[in-house]
Design a protein around this motif. Sequence first.
Motif, mmCIF file in Angstrom:
data_model
loop_
_atom_site.group_PDB
_atom_site.id
_atom_site.type_symbol
_atom_site.label_atom_id
_atom_site.label_comp_id
_atom_site.label_asym_id
_atom_site.label_seq_id
_atom_site.Cartn_x
_atom_site.Cartn_y
_atom_site.Cartn_z
ATOM 1 N N ASN A 1 -6.050 0.231 5.854
ATOM 2 C CA ASN A 1 -5.321 -0.911 6.384
ATOM 3 C C ASN A 1 -6.225 -1.812 7.219
ATOM 4 O O ASN A 1 -6.187 -3.034 7.098
ATOM 5 C CB ASN A 1 -4.138 -0.440 7.227
ATOM 6 C CG ASN A 1 -3.426 -1.598 7.892
ATOM 7 O OD1 ASN A 1 -3.004 -2.539 7.244
ATOM 8 N ND2 ASN A 1 -3.318 -1.541 9.209
ATOM 9 N N VAL B 1 -1.684 -1.243 -3.977
ATOM 10 C CA VAL B 1 -2.778 -0.280 -3.987
ATOM 11 C C VAL B 1 -2.132 1.095 -3.841
ATOM 12 O O VAL B 1 -1.455 1.364 -2.843
ATOM 13 C CB VAL B 1 -3.757 -0.539 -2.823
ATOM 14 C CG1 VAL B 1 -4.808 0.567 -2.775
ATOM 15 C CG2 VAL B 1 -4.414 -1.909 -2.968
ATOM 16 N N TRP C 1 3.956 3.958 3.211
ATOM 17 C CA TRP C 1 3.812 2.645 2.576
ATOM 18 C C TRP C 1 3.892 1.536 3.607
ATOM 19 O O TRP C 1 4.419 1.705 4.708
ATOM 20 C CB TRP C 1 4.883 2.433 1.509
ATOM 21 C CG TRP C 1 6.286 2.609 2.012
ATOM 22 C CD1 TRP C 1 7.038 1.721 2.722
ATOM 23 C CD2 TRP C 1 7.107 3.764 1.855
ATOM 24 N NE1 TRP C 1 8.268 2.239 3.007
ATOM 25 C CE2 TRP C 1 8.347 3.493 2.485
ATOM 26 C CE3 TRP C 1 6.923 4.991 1.231
ATOM 27 C CZ2 TRP C 1 9.392 4.424 2.517
ATOM 28 C CZ3 TRP C 1 7.959 5.907 1.258
ATOM 29 C CH2 TRP C 1 9.167 5.624 1.895
ATOM 30 N N LEU D 1 0.855 -1.187 0.000
ATOM 31 C CA LEU D 1 0.000 0.000 0.000
ATOM 32 C C LEU D 1 0.888 1.233 0.000
ATOM 33 O O LEU D 1 1.845 1.325 0.777
ATOM 34 C CB LEU D 1 -0.893 0.014 1.245
ATOM 35 C CG LEU D 1 -1.652 1.319 1.539
ATOM 36 C CD1 LEU D 1 -2.690 1.587 0.457
ATOM 37 C CD2 LEU D 1 -2.320 1.255 2.917
ATOM 38 N N ARG E 1 -4.906 6.056 5.736
ATOM 39 C CA ARG E 1 -4.044 4.886 5.922
ATOM 40 C C ARG E 1 -4.640 3.924 6.932
ATOM 41 O O ARG E 1 -4.740 2.718 6.682
ATOM 42 C CB ARG E 1 -2.676 5.360 6.420
ATOM 43 C CG ARG E 1 -1.748 4.245 6.889
ATOM 44 C CD ARG E 1 -0.694 4.782 7.825
ATOM 45 N NE ARG E 1 -1.263 5.108 9.137
ATOM 46 C CZ ARG E 1 -0.578 5.699 10.109
ATOM 47 N NH1 ARG E 1 0.672 6.071 9.910
ATOM 48 N NH2 ARG E 1 -1.140 5.943 11.277
ATOM 49 N N LEU F 1 0.465 -5.012 2.572
ATOM 50 C CA LEU F 1 -0.914 -5.452 2.802
ATOM 51 C C LEU F 1 -1.029 -6.968 2.864
ATOM 52 O O LEU F 1 -1.834 -7.522 3.616
ATOM 53 C CB LEU F 1 -1.819 -4.915 1.691
ATOM 54 C CG LEU F 1 -2.037 -3.401 1.660
ATOM 55 C CD1 LEU F 1 -2.813 -3.010 0.412
ATOM 56 C CD2 LEU F 1 -2.767 -2.933 2.916
#
Length: 202
Positions: free
Chosen positions: A66, A138, A151, A43, A62, A154
């Motif tokens: 997540n 993503v 970042w 991500l 975020r 995931l």
Amino acid sequence: MKAKAIIYLLISLCVGLMSWEAQSVQAVSQFHQEVNTDDAIRLRILANSDSVSDQMLKRDIRDEINAEITKWVNDVETFDEAVTTIEGNMDEIEAIVENELAKYGKDQQFDVAFNEDVSFPTKLYGDLVYPAGLYQAVLVTLGDGEGENWWCVLFPPLCFLDMDNAEAKEAEETEPVDNQDEVETSFFVVDMFESFWDRLFG
């Protein structure tokens, strides 16, 4: 003669330190496992800017993304299953972004995409090393996407490892240093001391 002996001693010390550092890096690498770039889904969120408001928005998005994706992939066992699951729920990720923008009262454009060639720097999670390279990810771009980005991984889900201190753990992308650079550095040290010697006694 005594001064020359001291200089050669210093040179030997510098060379020894560089050799020790190289051996230390090699030793550390033996205790870490490097992950294949094809085995992870990541991500990346690009904030609109570095303003306090834009960065807070990025963090909230975020957290929400997540938390949601972690639910989706918690029981997923293979990479292909994870890809299918995330691709099938991209509308929900877009809805999360829209909802957070509304909370902040921001009329801001955004883009949510699932790409195969998103660039990431080297990152260490426990004993797992995710090398710099292109990952399937993503990618969320908020507004102009000119602010600091965030970042994580995931799949397998590792994002929560970074939640408490995410910004501090973001490492700049570094290029590998080859042997030629080490040799050039060693000769630079020698040349520097020889130049110093010539100035004193030349």
